[in-house]
Write a protein that holds these residues in place. Structure first.
Motif, PDB file in Angstrom:
ATOM      1  N   SER B  23       0.822  -1.213   0.000  1.00 32.24           N
ATOM      2  CA  SER B  23       0.000   0.000   0.000  1.00 32.24           C
ATOM      3  C   SER B  23       0.857   1.265   0.000  1.00 32.24           C
ATOM      4  CB  SER B  23      -0.903   0.027   1.236  1.00 32.24           C
ATOM      5  OG  SER B  23      -0.127   0.267   2.396  1.00 32.24           O
ATOM      6  N   GLY B  24       2.121   1.121   0.421  1.00 30.74           N
ATOM      7  CA  GLY B  24       2.978   2.295   0.525  1.00 30.74           C
ATOM      8  C   GLY B  24       2.613   3.191   1.700  1.00 30.74           C
ATOM      9  N   ARG B  25       1.678   2.736   2.518  1.00 31.05           N
ATOM     10  CA  ARG B  25       1.238   3.600   3.623  1.00 31.05           C
ATOM     11  C   ARG B  25       1.947   3.210   4.929  1.00 31.05           C
ATOM     12  NH1 ARG B  25      -5.063   2.570   3.583  1.00 31.05           N
ATOM     13  NH2 ARG B  25      -4.222   0.463   3.478  1.00 31.05           N
ATOM     14  N   TYR B  26       2.045   4.165   5.812  1.00 26.65           N
ATOM     15  CA  TYR B  26       2.646   3.935   7.129  1.00 26.65           C
ATOM     16  C   TYR B  26       1.828   4.643   8.189  1.00 26.65           C
ATOM     17  CZ  TYR B  26       6.491   2.011   4.589  1.00 26.65           C
ATOM     18  OH  TYR B  26       7.230   1.213   3.777  1.00 26.65           O
ATOM     19  N   TYR B  27       1.948   4.178   9.426  1.00 25.65           N
ATOM     20  CA  TYR B  27       1.405   5.002  10.515  1.00 25.65           C
ATOM     21  C   TYR B  27       2.509   5.255  11.527  1.00 25.65           C
ATOM     22  CZ  TYR B  27       0.483   0.747  13.430  1.00 25.65           C
ATOM     23  OH  TYR B  27       0.569  -0.409  14.160  1.00 25.65           O
ATOM     24  N   GLU B  28       2.413   6.406  12.165  1.00 25.20           N
ATOM     25  CA  GLU B  28       3.471   6.811  13.074  1.00 25.20           C
ATOM     26  C   GLU B  28       3.215   6.248  14.463  1.00 25.20           C
ATOM     27  OE1 GLU B  28       3.564  11.062  12.958  1.00 25.20           O
ATOM     28  OE2 GLU B  28       4.941  11.071  11.235  1.00 25.20           O
ATOM     29  N   LEU B  29       4.233   5.603  15.016  1.00 27.97           N
ATOM     30  CA  LEU B  29       4.130   5.135  16.385  1.00 27.97           C
ATOM     31  C   LEU B  29       4.935   6.089  17.253  1.00 27.97           C
ATOM     32  CD1 LEU B  29       3.045   2.712  18.129  1.00 27.97           C
ATOM     33  CD2 LEU B  29       5.387   1.814  17.986  1.00 27.97           C
ATOM     34  N   LYS B  30       4.223   6.702  18.227  1.00 28.60           N
ATOM     35  CA  LYS B  30       4.893   7.706  19.060  1.00 28.60           C
ATOM     36  C   LYS B  30       5.172   7.152  20.450  1.00 28.60           C
ATOM     37  CE  LYS B  30       4.528  11.415  16.246  1.00 28.60           C
ATOM     38  NZ  LYS B  30       3.339  12.260  16.129  1.00 28.60           N
ATOM     39  N   GLY B  31       6.291   7.590  21.046  1.00 24.85           N
ATOM     40  CA  GLY B  31       6.613   7.222  22.418  1.00 24.85           C
ATOM     41  C   GLY B  31       5.858   8.114  23.402  1.00 24.85           C
ATOM     42  N   LYS B  32       6.133   7.915  24.710  1.00 26.25           N
ATOM     43  CA  LYS B  32       5.404   8.643  25.753  1.00 26.25           C
ATOM     44  C   LYS B  32       5.574  10.153  25.625  1.00 26.25           C
ATOM     45  CE  LYS B  32       6.509   5.852  29.199  1.00 26.25           C
ATOM     46  NZ  LYS B  32       6.910   5.380  30.529  1.00 26.25           N
ATOM     47  N   LYS B  33       6.776  10.552  25.185  1.00 32.36           N
ATOM     48  CA  LYS B  33       7.035  11.980  25.091  1.00 32.36           C
ATOM     49  C   LYS B  33       6.703  12.536  23.717  1.00 32.36           C
ATOM     50  CE  LYS B  33      10.713  11.353  28.421  1.00 32.36           C
ATOM     51  NZ  LYS B  33      12.044  10.734  28.429  1.00 32.36           N
ATOM     52  N   GLY B  34       5.995  11.770  22.958  1.00 34.71           N
ATOM     53  CA  GLY B  34       5.603  12.239  21.636  1.00 34.71           C
ATOM     54  C   GLY B  34       6.681  12.051  20.592  1.00 34.71           C
ATOM     55  N   ASN B  35       7.779  11.414  20.980  1.00 33.68           N
ATOM     56  CA  ASN B  35       8.854  11.166  20.024  1.00 33.68           C
ATOM     57  C   ASN B  35       8.471  10.062  19.043  1.00 33.68           C
ATOM     58  OD1 ASN B  35       8.837   9.635  22.440  1.00 33.68           O
ATOM     59  ND2 ASN B  35      10.764   8.678  21.815  1.00 33.68           N
ATOM     60  N   LEU B  36       8.943  10.123  17.831  1.00 34.41           N
ATOM     61  CA  LEU B  36       8.618   9.113  16.835  1.00 34.41           C
ATOM     62  C   LEU B  36       9.427   7.848  17.106  1.00 34.41           C
ATOM     63  CD1 LEU B  36       7.097   8.495  14.123  1.00 34.41           C
ATOM     64  CD2 LEU B  36       9.231   9.106  12.986  1.00 34.41           C
ATOM     65  N   LEU B  37       8.715   6.745  17.381  1.00 40.66           N
ATOM     66  CA  LEU B  37       9.414   5.467  17.606  1.00 40.66           C
ATOM     67  C   LEU B  37       9.678   4.761  16.287  1.00 40.66           C
ATOM     68  CD1 LEU B  37       7.452   4.027  20.664  1.00 40.66           C
ATOM     69  CD2 LEU B  37       9.721   5.059  20.669  1.00 40.66           C
ATOM     70  N   ALA B  38       8.682   4.777  15.431  1.00 44.88           N
ATOM     71  CA  ALA B  38       8.854   4.093  14.148  1.00 44.88           C
ATOM     72  C   ALA B  38       7.738   4.483  13.197  1.00 44.88           C
ATOM     73  CB  ALA B  38       8.833   2.585  14.348  1.00 44.88           C
ATOM     74  N   ASN B  39       8.018   4.370  11.929  1.00 43.43           N
ATOM     75  CA  ASN B  39       6.974   4.386  10.918  1.00 43.43           C
ATOM     76  C   ASN B  39       6.576   2.933  10.689  1.00 43.43           C
ATOM     77  OD1 ASN B  39       6.776   7.172  10.260  1.00 43.43           O
ATOM     78  ND2 ASN B  39       8.799   6.991   9.297  1.00 43.43           N
ATOM     79  N   VAL B  40       5.374   2.597  11.127  1.00 47.32           N
ATOM     80  CA  VAL B  40       4.960   1.193  11.091  1.00 47.32           C
ATOM     81  C   VAL B  40       4.169   0.937   9.821  1.00 47.32           C
ATOM     82  CG1 VAL B  40       3.689  -0.605  12.315  1.00 47.32           C
ATOM     83  CG2 VAL B  40       4.899   1.169  13.602  1.00 47.32           C
ATOM     84  N   SER B  41       4.421  -0.216   9.195  1.00 51.22           N
ATOM     85  CA  SER B  41       3.718  -0.546   7.954  1.00 51.22           C
ATOM     86  C   SER B  41       2.207  -0.602   8.184  1.00 51.22           C
ATOM     87  CB  SER B  41       4.180  -1.907   7.426  1.00 51.22           C
ATOM     88  OG  SER B  41       5.523  -1.824   7.041  1.00 51.22           O
ATOM     89  N   HIS B  42       1.492   0.082   7.324  1.00 52.07           N
ATOM     90  CA  HIS B  42       0.032   0.080   7.366  1.00 52.07           C
ATOM     91  C   HIS B  42      -0.427  -0.971   6.359  1.00 52.07           C
ATOM     92  CE1 HIS B  42      -3.824   2.766   7.183  1.00 52.07           C
ATOM     93  NE2 HIS B  42      -4.105   1.538   6.886  1.00 52.07           N
ATOM     94  N   GLY B  43      -0.414  -2.253   6.811  1.00 55.35           N
ATOM     95  CA  GLY B  43      -0.702  -3.376   5.916  1.00 55.35           C
ATOM     96  C   GLY B  43      -2.081  -3.266   5.298  1.00 55.35           C
ATOM     97  N   SER B  44      -2.190  -3.758   4.070  1.00 50.47           N
ATOM     98  CA  SER B  44      -3.439  -3.617   3.323  1.00 50.47           C
ATOM     99  C   SER B  44      -4.113  -4.971   3.125  1.00 50.47           C
ATOM    100  CB  SER B  44      -3.142  -3.031   1.946  1.00 50.47           C
ATOM    101  OG  SER B  44      -2.392  -3.977   1.204  1.00 50.47           O
ATOM    102  N   ARG B  45      -5.281  -4.923   2.528  1.00 45.20           N
ATOM    103  CA  ARG B  45      -5.999  -6.143   2.164  1.00 45.20           C
ATOM    104  C   ARG B  45      -5.141  -7.011   1.239  1.00 45.20           C
ATOM    105  NH1 ARG B  45     -11.608  -6.487  -1.342  1.00 45.20           N
ATOM    106  NH2 ARG B  45     -11.944  -8.702  -1.022  1.00 45.20           N
TER     107      ARG B  45
END
Lengths: 505, 282
Positions: B23-45
């Motif tokens: 899909s080429g899409r990602y979602y942002e996973l943020k830590g407690k302080k709002g820091n970016l932990l990872a761009n996580v794959s937004h898996g598709s159908r």
């Protein structure tokens, strides 16, 4: 397979004659003198009520049940509407809470033993009624259905006080009230398959027999009364698909057990989504019977005949697809035709009869429609030459050769005496074709080679496999399907699991 | 000058490979302080469908691998997990666990794989039977894997939840497609790396990350998925999954949103009982 919610209507078969028995015009066989089973000892009432809370309750509406071999009305039975369903579920709940779940397992077991004995005593009478109401040959109802009914109650009676040994490391408790919907092909036997484990485990039951075959379930209710079961432990309500639907939807039941068509099974699964109710489904099948060139041919031909023509093919596990190894096809088909010519078709009450009546005009239409499709799609049709009686629903033993995987007669469940023959070269091809179906209930393999048996039976994706035999049943032997043939098992230790909830010790 | 950290790219695990989501899409996973932990794959159908194809392809080989081998491979997973315990602890802490809780969760996950490794050649004895039929036949019933199993791992447990879902499915010879926790996805990719180096054939376990509500209907309705495990406390999700599962009479197992306990009955949940008859005579 049989009727269930959303199918059929009760009371649609009015204006039938009520002529007394023995007036029908069955064609006499060429080789056997008629040997009709005596019906004098059968005393059926003209009209039956519903069995609810240990009492016979009159339903406001009634419908007739017809002998499919003579088209005569046998009796009328009540049609349970939502009120009656509600009352039956209430009675079952009361019985569950007040008596049955509190009773020591040993005592529950003794009720079941008692019932098993009563069934054995009245076995012949019940067999005759089963044959009159459903059309199956008396030889089958007498020698297979009824002995197995008694055996099932006897088997599960013994589990009632042994539940703590059944599930290692877990404590088993009953589920509560079970709603059980019974098909028309083995009316009393399927009732026994469902009632016996449910009751042994401490559940109470509301049982709905099929619209076209309600009588033996009502006779069983009389026996349950006679055995002095606490009121409400078993309730029998008759009716058509709508009654079953009301039962499935009722909030007061904890478990649904259904045997019937895959289409109705899916409707039930959908209805139960998100309700938390447990369910087991015993649905359709399209079993492959595979014959290798090293098979004992004559024994295999008998197995094929038993596999597809048993109970007019009204069998969910019927061996309706035949796979013959190339080189053997002509021999097998020739022998098969010869054997089919020797089958006796006619009066189900005649002890010589092999092929009885088709259960209902609706089922006859369904079978005819699929056979027509087989011809239209290019398969070669052959039917044996028995004469068909003037009245009643009948269908001649039929085989199709030159079948393709895509033909409807190869893909769809006919639920009648219709066999589709295909060939194969290698075991891999046989397995590939045999497994190429959404169903997965049963299968058969014929070969003299032991290692081949294990290879094939382990790779067929189906719940019951018969090697060098077919259509055998036993209460100690779990039965049930893979894939769209359903979920859960009936029979044996595994069948008990369908009626208990397990928790940590 | 301080060294620049090399960040990890979190991808999917399908058919023994680590593809990016189609899909080429990602979602942002943020830590407690709002820091970016990872761009996580937004898996598709489509990713899910590819994973089912991979799972189906690997199913037969894995089922026919002998039970001893399956046990050794599960034990191997435990071995490799043990060696990488710290990495999992770091990820769990980054996603909100206390150090003590993270440590405990990792150790439990390791021991869980050891526990199920031992079941590989034992649960059959527990759930099989030789049936004393009243006719001259030899008759026995044995468990066989249901096939391809889809699973929705517990949302609240990043590693133990995921492990407790995967182990009972694969030890019984099934292949699986697992949707990892949406809010705690980091360990899933790392666990996939562990699994990938354990000799488990590619495709037996496939792990997706993505949006739960987007993927749930596809997991439930896929015609080549034989069974589905849903870890959820949400009645609406349960109803959705059970309703969509109907079309191919999928077996649906519901479990609360928590790791599954260690039990052979979880293995049995993804087994079919097969009964075989043969005449006895000479």
């Amino acid at each position: 397979m049989p009727e269930g919610p959303g199918e059929g209507t009760a009371g649609s078969s009015a204006k039938r004659t009520t002529k007394k028995a023995n007036s029908h015009d069955f064609v006499e066989g060429d080789c056997y003198a008629p040997a009709p089973e005596n019906t004098d000892h059968v005393s059926l009432k003209r009209s039956y009520d519903l069995f609810i809370g240990g009492k016979w309750v009159r339903a406001p509406k009634k419908f007739e049940t017809i002998n499919p071999a003579t088209e005569e009305v046998i009796a009328e039975v009540g049609e349970a509407g939502p009120k009656m369903v509600n009352r039956a579920v209430g009675a079952a709940r009361d019985a569950y809470e007040k008596t049955w779940s509190k009773m020591p397992g040993r005592e529950r077991g003794k009720y079941l033993y008692r019932l098993a004995r009563l069934i054995q005593e009245r076995s012949r009478e019940f067999a005759v009624v089963e044959t009159m109401d459903g059309g199956k040959p008396i030889r089958e109802s007498r020698d297979i259905d009824l002995p197995l009914v008694a055996a099932h109650f006897f088997y599960y009676a013994g589990w009632a006080d042994k539940l703590e040994y059944a599930f290692p490391g877990r404590k088993a408790r009953p589920l509560g009230v079970a709603g059980q919907i019974i098909p028309w092909n083995f009316p009393l036997l399927m009732a026994a398959w469902k009632l016996a484990p449910a009751l042994a485990a401490g559940n109470t039951v509301v049982l709905k027999p099929a619209e076209t075959t309600p009588l033996t379930a009502l006779l069983l209710a009389e026996l349950i009364e006679e055995a002095d079961f606490p009121p409400g432990v078993v309730n029998v309500i008759t009716g058509a698909g709508r009654t079953g639907q009301n039962l499935v939807q009722h909030e007061g039941i904890d478990k649904v057990a259904f045997t019937g068509s895959t289409a109705v099974g899916k409707l039930i699964q959908k209805t139960l989504a998100g309700t938390g109710k447990r369910f087991t489904l015993e649905l359709g099948g399209k079993a492959a019977n595979i014959i290798f060139d090293d098979a004992p041919i004559n024994q295999a031909v008998e197995g094929i005949v038993n596999g597809i023509f048993f109970n007019q093919g009204h069998v969910c596990c019927a061996g309706s697809r035949l796979f013959v190894q190339e080189g053997l096809v002509d021999t097998v088909v020739r022998k098969l035709k010869r054997r089919m010519e020797s089958l006796v078709l006619g009066d189900p009450l005649d002890k010589n009869t092999d092929i009885g009546a088709i259960n209902s005009p609706e089922q006859l239409t369904r079978i005819q429609g699929l056979v027509d499709s087989g011809r239209e799609q290019g398969a070669k049709c052959w039917q044996s030459s028995q004469k068909i009686p003037g009245k009643g629903n009948w269908f001649k033993p039929t085989i199709f050769t030159d079948c393709a995987q895509s033909h409807r007669i190869v893909q769809e469940e006919v639920f009648g005496p219709v066999l589709a023959v295909q060939s194969f070269r290698t075991p891999e091809e046989a397995l590939e074709k045999a497994n190429n179906t959404p169903y997965g209930l049963s299968g058969g393999v014929w070969t003299d080679k032991g290692s081949k048996i294990f290879k094939i039976t382990s790779q067929l994706r189906a719940g019951v496999l018969w090697a060098n035999t077919f259509n055998k049943f036993d209460p100690s032997s779990p039965f049930g399907g893979y894939k769209e043939s359903g979920m859960g098992r009936e029979g044996g230790l595994h069948g008990l699991g369908a009626y208990v909830q397990l928790s940590g010790r | 000058m301080s060294r620049l950290t090399v960040n990890k790219t979190y991808k999917l695990y399908i058919g023994g490979k680590f593809p990016r989501t189609e899909s080429g899409r990602y979602y942002e996973l943020k830590g407690k302080k709002g820091n970016l932990l990872a761009n996580v794959s937004h898996g598709s159908r489509k990713d899910f469908r590819n994973a089912v194809v991979a799972a189906r392809k690997s199913f037969r080989g894995w089922w026919e691998a002998n039970a001893y081998l399956r046990g050794q491979i599960l034990y191997r997973i435990a071995e490799i997990l043990e060696g990488r315990a710290e990495q999992f602890e770091d990820e769990l802490r980054a996603q909100g666990s206390t150090p003590a809780a993270a440590r405990k969760e990792v150790l439990k996950a390791i021991d869980l794989f050891v526990h199920y490794a031992g079941w590989s050649d034992k649960f059959q004895a527990l759930f099989s039977s030789v049936n004393p039929v009243a006719s001259p036949h030899f008759n026995f019933s044995v468990p066989e894997p249901t096939g391809v199993v889809a699973a929705v791992a517990p949302e609240r447990s990043g590693l133990l939840g995921l492990s407790s879902v995967i182990a009972p499915i694969i030890v019984g010879g099934n292949s699986g497609v697992v949707l990892a926790s949406q809010s705690r996805p980091l360990c899933s990719v790392t666990l996939a790396e562990v699994i990938n180096s354990s000799d488990l054939p590619g495709g037996v376990v496939n792990i997706l990350t993505g949006m739960r509500d987007e993927l749930l209907p596809h997991l439930s309705s896929h015609m080549d998925v034989n069974a589905l495990l849903l870890c959820s406390d949400d009645p609406a999700e349960q109803k959705l999954v059970q309703g969509e599962a109907v079309e191919n009479v999928k077996r649906v197992r519901l479990h609360p949103d928590a790791p599954l306990d260690e039990s052979p009955y979880h293995i049995l949940d993804f087994q079919e009982i097969k009964t075989t008859w043969h005449p006895v005579g000479v």
